[in-house]
Design an enzyme around this catalytic site. Structure first.
Site, PDB file in Angstrom:
ATOM      1  CB  CYS A  59      72.625  11.930  -7.540  1.00  9.59           C
ATOM      2  SG  CYS A  59      71.081  11.018  -7.694  1.00  9.59           S
TER       3      CYS A  59
ATOM      4  CD  GLU B 237      68.738   6.466  -5.373  1.00  8.74           C
ATOM      5  OE1 GLU B 237      69.260   5.763  -6.273  1.00  8.74           O
ATOM      6  OE2 GLU B 237      68.927   7.693  -5.278  1.00  8.74           O
ATOM      7  CG  PHE B 238      73.566   2.526  -3.864  1.00 11.88           C
ATOM      8  CD1 PHE B 238      74.488   3.494  -3.513  1.00 11.88           C
ATOM      9  CD2 PHE B 238      72.991   1.768  -2.871  1.00 11.88           C
ATOM     10  CE1 PHE B 238      74.831   3.696  -2.174  1.00 11.88           C
ATOM     11  CE2 PHE B 238      73.320   1.958  -1.533  1.00 11.88           C
ATOM     12  CZ  PHE B 238      74.255   2.925  -1.189  1.00 11.88           C
TER      13      PHE B 238
ATOM     14  NE  ARG C 161      66.331  16.114 -11.669  1.00 10.81           N
ATOM     15  CZ  ARG C 161      65.808  15.126 -10.943  1.00 10.81           C
ATOM     16  NH1 ARG C 161      65.272  15.396  -9.775  1.00 10.81           N
ATOM     17  NH2 ARG C 161      65.828  13.892 -11.386  1.00 10.81           N
TER      18      ARG C 161
ATOM     19  CE  LYS D 126      69.230  15.601  -4.267  1.00 11.03           C
ATOM     20  NZ  LYS D 126      69.388  14.681  -3.124  1.00 11.03           N
TER      21      LYS D 126
END
Length: 445
Positions: free
Chosen positions: A266, A154-155, A334, A269
């Protein structure tokens, strides 16, 4: 088409809702009964503009359902999407236990040909591990069934995920199986009418493409943040430099905004996971290591500026904080820069009065009731009794505040602009000193 999606988190919900929106029938599986109950009662566990309405619309139309029953999901769809989390392990590598657990569930219940589509962000080689786990379970069951594992990263940008899915700039599909290629082409036909967006490649290349894209964007951000620290020491204005280099079409303006560091689920990580993948392959990726190191340092920059302003004496001080989410239009905190700042302020003895248009409840969930944290209902409320103001998230409603009103509320005339969203002259004309990223502090007029 009938589609099953394992995982009802951010990626799973957006993927399921958008695929149902164009007429497919979608069943989403999640192991959390409370989440499934919430979704079946019309609620949505995450904030994403337009997502709640899309889910409710497709549930009412009978195209989207949620269950905890893995067998129901496996029986339902020829296409089995894996969209579960891959949290970082202690060494920075991606934890694949949830991905492989889904692969095992599919193999336990499948009775005919399945195409297993990996939507989760995973290290290169995960497709092979998923295929091997499925083979092992099928052998244990004593059955011989065909299964193809496809990579389909996914983008999606948080805050614009619906638009990104419905109007993609590219659709990356990793498979060399002709049957899977044709099925994936049919699946994405509604999103591919204007011009060809489908990019077919081998599975490992598709897996690496996802990591490479996020690492490239993170690199641009860290480069500008590194440059901003140089500019500040040289007396240059990084915002003028940004315009100067962004005007070059080879560079462009996207992702070259200096600030107090990137966050979210994203970039941090994925940079770590790609670095770990490279190390495991026998290569030391110096640039990736530097990207992460620069970002970690940048996230402490606002605290350093505030601490310096008060000569290191932060005990008893109250900081007004505008913005908690890692970026606008999401409630995701996050790895957010706000968390780095708040935790450093608390350790130094300061209190925080914070406001965010969406992420207030998420902050309460993360930190609970604390005497040194007050989540306010309005931006103006956060200024009450505060000593200085720090802006960490560039929400649009923070773009043009009443600086005279800010000056009247603050005990000390200082604004710490962590996203360079203010014109320094507009701030200083109200009698405030403007501290930003990559520009020398401009004293109050």
């Amino acid at each position: 088409m009938k589609i099953t999606i394992f995982g009802s988190g951010y990626v799973g919900l957006v993927t399921g809702a958008c695929l149902a929106e164009v007429g497919n029938k979608v069943t989403c599986i999640d192991v959390d009964p409370a989440k499934v109950e919430l979704l079946n009662s019309g609620g949505v566990p995450i904030y994403e503009p337009g997502l709640t309405e899309m889910i409710q619309r497709n549930r009412a139309a009978g195209r989207l359902m949620f269950t905890t029953d893995a067998k129901v999901g496996v029986d339902f769809g020829r296409l089995q999407f894996i969209a579960v989390g891959t949290p970082p392990d202690e060494d920075g590598s991606a934890d694949l236990q949830y991905v492989l657990a889904v692969a095992e569930s599919i193999a336990e219940h499948m009775s005919d040909f399945k195409i297993v589509v990996n939507k989760s962000t995973v290290p290169v080689g995960t497709g092979d591990k998923v295929a091997e786990r499925i083979r092992e379970v099928l052998e244990r069951r004593g059955v011989s069934l065909e299964c193809d594992v496809v990579s389909n990263p996914e983008f999606l940008k948080e805050g614009a995920a619906i638009s990104d899915f419905m109007k993609p700039d590219r659709i990356v599909v990793g498979t060399e199986n002709p049957r899977s290629i044709e099925t994936m082409r049919q699946l994405y036909a509604p999103f591919n009418r204007n011009h060809e967006r489908l990019l077919f490649m081998d599975v490992r290349s598709a897996e690496l493409t996802k990591y490479a894209a996020n690492a490239m964007l993170a690199t641009k951000i860290s480069f500008m943040n590194e440059l901003s620290n140089v500019a500040e020491r040289l007396g240059a204005d990084i915002e003028q430099v940004r315009v100067g280099i962004g005007s070059d079409p080879r560079i462009g303006f996207q992702f070259i905004y200096p600030g107090c560091g990137y966050g979210g689920s994203c970039f941090p990580k994925d940079v770590q996971a790609l670095e770990r993948t490279a190390l495991d392959a026998g290569y030391r990726p110096q640039l990736l290591n530097a990207v992460e190191a620069v970002n970690n340092r940048q996230k402490s920059l606002l605290f350093d500026k505030i601490r310096h302003y008060f000569d290191g004496q932060l005990t008893g001080k109250t900081i007004a904080l505008w913005g908690l989410a890692f970026k606008p239009n999401t409630d995701d905190m996050r790895a957010a820069s706000s968390r780095t700042l708040m935790e450093a302020l608390w350790e130094a003895g300061a209190k925080v009065r914070a406001f965010d248009p969406i992420a207030g409840d998420e902050a309460r969930r993360l930190y609970g009731d604390r005497e040194d944290l007050e989540i306010c209902a309005r931006a103006e409320d956060a200024l009450e009794g505060a000593d200085v103001l720090a802006v960490v998230t560039e929400w649009i409603e923070f773009r043009s505040p009443d600086f005279d009103d800010i000056r009247e509320h603050l005990n000390y005339p200082a604004v710490f602009d962590g996203r360079n969203i203010y014109d320094p002259k507009a701030v200083t004309s109200a009698g405030l000193t403007h501290y930003s990223i990559g520009r020398r502090p401009l004293p109050r007029a």
